[in-house]
Scaffold this active site. Structure first.
Site, short mmCIF file in Angstrom:
data_model
loop_
_atom_site.label_atom_id
_atom_site.label_comp_id
_atom_site.label_asym_id
_atom_site.label_seq_id
_atom_site.Cartn_x
_atom_site.Cartn_y
_atom_site.Cartn_z
N GLU A 96 0.83 -1.21 0.00
CA GLU A 96 0.00 0.00 0.00
C GLU A 96 0.87 1.26 0.00
OE1 GLU A 96 -3.21 -0.22 2.93
OE2 GLU A 96 -3.11 1.95 3.21
N ASP A 98 0.26 5.37 0.62
CA ASP A 98 -0.79 6.25 1.15
C ASP A 98 -0.44 7.72 1.15
OD1 ASP A 98 -2.44 4.20 2.14
OD2 ASP A 98 -1.31 4.09 4.00
N GLU A 100 -2.49 10.59 3.21
CA GLU A 100 -3.64 10.87 4.08
C GLU A 100 -3.55 12.33 4.54
OE1 GLU A 100 -4.90 6.72 6.19
OE2 GLU A 100 -3.15 7.72 7.02
N THR A 114 2.16 10.32 4.87
CA THR A 114 2.40 9.30 3.85
C THR A 114 2.86 8.03 4.55
OG1 THR A 114 4.67 10.12 3.52
CG2 THR A 114 2.96 10.92 2.00
N ASP A 189 -10.70 9.66 16.55
CA ASP A 189 -10.03 9.00 17.66
C ASP A 189 -8.51 9.20 17.62
OD1 ASP A 189 -10.22 7.44 15.31
OD2 ASP A 189 -9.73 5.61 16.42
N GLY A 194 -3.53 14.41 17.85
CA GLY A 194 -3.43 13.14 18.55
C GLY A 194 -4.77 12.60 19.04
C1 LIG Z 1 -3.26 20.91 13.98
O1 LIG Z 1 -2.84 22.13 14.57
C2 LIG Z 1 -1.99 21.98 15.68
C3 LIG Z 1 -1.71 23.36 16.25
O2 LIG Z 1 -1.15 24.19 15.25
C4 LIG Z 1 -0.72 21.25 15.24
O3 LIG Z 1 0.08 21.01 16.38
C5 LIG Z 1 -1.08 19.93 14.59
O4 LIG Z 1 0.10 19.32 14.09
C6 LIG Z 1 -2.04 20.18 13.44
N1 LIG Z 1 -2.39 18.99 12.69
C7 LIG Z 1 -2.99 17.91 13.18
C8 LIG Z 1 -3.36 16.85 12.22
O5 LIG Z 1 -3.24 17.76 14.37
#
Ligand SMILES: *[C@@H]1O[C@H](CO)[C@@H](O)[C@H](O)[C@H]1NC(C)=O
Ligand SMILES: *[C@@H]1O[C@H](CO)[C@@H](O)[C@H](O)[C@H]1NC(C)=O
Ligand SMILES: *[C@@H]1O[C@H](CO)[C@@H](O)[C@H](O)[C@H]1NC(C)=O
Ligand SMILES: *[C@@H]1O[C@H](CO)[C@@H](O)[C@H](O)[C@H]1NC(C)=O
Length: 290
Positions: A96, A98, A100, A114, A189, A194
Site C-alpha cells: 500500500e 498512502d 492521508e 504518507t 479518535d 493526537g
Molecule cells: C493541527 O494544529 C496543531 C496546532 O497548530 C498542530 O500542532 C497539529 O500538528 C495540526 N495537525 C494535526 C493533524 O493535528
C-alpha cells in the site's frame, strides 16, 4: 550512495512525462456510500456527515506507473476528518502507498501523512506540513511507483522517495497489483492533535473535491491470475516486452532543481519521520540506516 543516485535519476524521468488524462467514470466507480458523492461538471465532491463517509476505487488494478489527482481539501473546520488518496493491493500481506490528509480546526494547518506497506507491514509514516493552504485551491498529488523507487509528489515537488534496496534485504513492493482509492472519513479518535480534538458535527457536511484524474500505469486484467507470478517477470509480462517510461535507464544529467526541492521540503516541512522515531521501535527498520 551510488545506488541511491541512480534511483533518483530514474525517478526524475517521471517528471518529463506528461500523464494521460482520462475519463473518470471509465477508470473509477464508487465503492462506499455513492449517495455521498456528487459530481459537478469535472469536479467530484465527497461528503462526510454524521451518517457516513464515502469513497471510490479504480475499476482496474495496476502494477507500476504513475497516478495524479488534484484535490481541494475540506475547508474551515476539518478536525477529525481524513481525506485519503492511496493505492493498495488486497489481502493480509498487502502492499500500500498512502497519502492521508489529516484535518484540523479552523486556522490550524493540515498535516499530510504518507505511509508505505510492504507485504502487510506499514509503520513507515512521514508527516509533512504544506507550503500553501490546501483548502482554497486544487493542488496536484502524485504517486509514482517504479522498479527503482516510490515517489510522493505535491504539485510536482517530490516530498518523499523510497528507493528499492532489495539487494540490502529491504522489502519492496513489486509483485502485487494495486487499486487506486479515494475516500473521506471520520477518524477523530487519532487524527487531529493526537485525537484530542473531535469532529464537530454541527459543521458537517465536510467536503473534499477532486478533479483531473490521470493514470499512466500498467493495467492488470482482473481475470487472469497467471499475470501475477511471484517472480520478477510480472512487469515484463504486463508490458509485453516493452520497457515502460518509468523503468527507463537514468537520464544523462541530474536535475539539481528537484534534488534541491526534496531537500527543502525535508528541511522546512517534514514534521515526523518514522526513521527518526527511536522511541517507537525496539530495532530501527533496516531502510532507516544509510
Ligand atoms: C493541527 O494544529 C496543531 C496546532 O497548530 C498542530 O500542532 C497539529 O500538528 C495540526 N495537525 C494535526 C493533524 O493535528
Ligand atoms: C466518460 O465516459 C462515459 C462512459 O464511457 C461517457 O458516458 C461520458 O460521456 C464520458 N465523459 C466525458 C466527459 O468524456
Ligand atoms: C445528523 O445530523 C443531522 C443534521 O445536522 C441531524 O438532524 C441528525 O439528528 C444527526 N443524526 C445523528 C444520528 O446524530
Ligand atoms: C510476506 O509475509 C509472510 C508472513 O506474513 C511471509 O510468509 C512471506 O515470506 C513474506 N513474503 C515476502 C516476499 O517477504
Amino acid at each position: 550512495m551510488e545506488v541511491e543516485f541512480k534511483m533518483f535519476l530514474l525517478c526524475l524521468m517521471t517528471l518529463l512525462k506528461l500523464a494521460i488524462s482520462a475519463n473518470f467514470s471509465e477508470l473509477f466507480q464508487p465503492n462506499w456510500a455513492p449517495d455521498h458523492i456528487v459530481s459537478e461538471g469535472d469536479i467530484l465532491k465527497l461528503k462526510l456527515d454524521n451518517i457516513s463517509g464515502c469513497g471510490f476505487a479504480s475499476r482496474s488494478k495496476y502494477i507500476f506507473g504513475r497516478v495524479d489527482v488534484q484535490i481541494k481539501l475540506v475547508e474551515g473546520d476539518s478536525a477529525g476528518t481524513v481525506t485519503a488518496f492511496y493505492m493498495s493491493s488486497e489481502g493480509p500481506n498487502h502492499d500500500e502507498l498512502d497519502f492521508e490528509f489529516l484535518g484540523n480546526v479552523s486556522g490550524e494547518p493540515y498535516l499530510v501523512q504518507t505511509n508505505i506497506y510492504v507485504n502487510g507491514t506499514g509503520y513507515r509514516e512521514q508527516r509533512h506540513t504544506l507550503w500553501f493552504d490546501p483548502t482554497t485551491d486544487f493542488h496536484s498529488y502524485s504517486l509514482l511507483w517504479s522498479h527503482g523507487c516510490i515517489m510522493f509528489l505535491i504539485d510536482r515537488v517530490p516530498i518523499r522517495i523510497f528507493a528499492n534496496k532489495e539487494e540490502d534485504g529491504i522489502p519492496y513492493p513489486k509483485t502485487q497489483a494495486m487499486g487506486i482509492y479515494i475516500s473521506v472519513w471520520n477518524a477523530d479518535d487519532w487524527v487531529t492533535q493526537g485525537g484530542r480534538v473531535k469532529t464537530n458535527w454541527s459543521h458537517a457536511p465536510f467536503v473534499s473535491a477532486f478533479q483531473s484524474f490521470e493514470v499512466d500505469a500498467c493495467e492488470i486484467s482482473q481475470e487472469s491470475d497467471e499475470i501475477l507470478p511471484k517472480s520478477d517477470g510480472v512487469a515484463r509480462k504486463c508490458s509485453k516486452g516493452v520497457e515502460h517510461w518509468w523503468d527507463k535507464p537514468a537520464m544523462n544529467s541530474l536535475n539539481m532543481h528537484l534534488s534541491h526541492q526534496l531537500k527543502w521540503v525535508r528541511a522546512k516541512h517534514l514534521v515526523y519521520d518514522y526513521c527518526k522515531d527511536t522511541l517507537r521501535f525496539n530495532e530501527m527498520p533496516r531502510e532507516c540506516s544509510g
